[in-house]
Design an enzyme around this catalytic site. Sequence first.
Site, PDB file in Angstrom:
ATOM      1  CG  HIS A 142      -3.383  -3.597   3.405  1.00 27.31           C
ATOM      2  ND1 HIS A 142      -2.406  -2.945   4.119  1.00 27.31           N
ATOM      3  CD2 HIS A 142      -4.056  -2.633   2.734  1.00 27.31           C
ATOM      4  CE1 HIS A 142      -2.490  -1.634   3.898  1.00 27.31           C
ATOM      5  NE2 HIS A 142      -3.481  -1.425   3.059  1.00 27.31           N
ATOM      6  CB  CYS A 152      -0.990  -0.041   1.161  1.00 29.86           C
ATOM      7  SG  CYS A 152      -2.380   1.106   0.965  1.00 29.86           S
ATOM      8  CD  GLU A 169      -0.690  -5.409   5.946  1.00 32.14           C
ATOM      9  OE1 GLU A 169      -1.096  -4.232   5.961  1.00 32.14           O
ATOM     10  OE2 GLU A 169      -0.360  -5.995   4.899  1.00 32.14           O
TER      11      GLU A 169
END
Length: 229
Positions: A201, A84, A203
């Site tokens: 993302h 990002c 994560e």
Amino acid sequence: MTVAVVRFGGSNCDRDALRALGHLGVDADIVWHEDGLPADTSGVVLPGGFSYGDYLRAGAMAARSPVMEEVRELAGEVPVLGVCNGAQIGSESSLTPGAFTTNRSARFQCEHVHLRVETTDTPFTSAFDEGEVVELPIAHGEGRFEITDERLAALNDEDRVLFRYCDADGNVTDAANPNGSTENVAGVVGEARSTAVLMPHPERAALPDIAETSGAGTDGQGLLRAFAE
């Protein structure tokens, strides 16, 4: 040896990355950008957020931090992953080609998207099958990937597109493109295939306890585990 999660002023996904890597048994630490990279750095994560408030352009000011010179020197020797805002920093630092600009909608967008795995010949996608569809969340206002026709052709010829936005069945269509990215590109690798940037993302889709409440799933584990290995 350790993975350095680089924190800039305005980073806000550094702890998310640290927790996700820790869940997979990876030795990772948050490193303040002014302190530089540890001597035993074995991998680098440039996390999401709004470094320096996205002034000038998203990622432009962080890209000029001295630590990014260290990252550029390590690229090709250790895996480097920009997510990002980290993807924007990586692009602004010329770690990867192209640029990330304002979404086609001109709005911040936070939603789950489907991605088609375009190559498995990288340290980030080796856990997947080519053509496999994964689901990850996005959260960005400047995620539209732009690149010249010539450089895009080179990326395609060199098999350097990581993911493309697609529908649940793997069809790459304009309707499945959340931000207007050229050819639905969601992530690419640099000349050193151990360097990658992507807007979604991983994560945020790696922890089972969060997956139960958010619906994000755990597809991000595959990417982070491959990065660690």
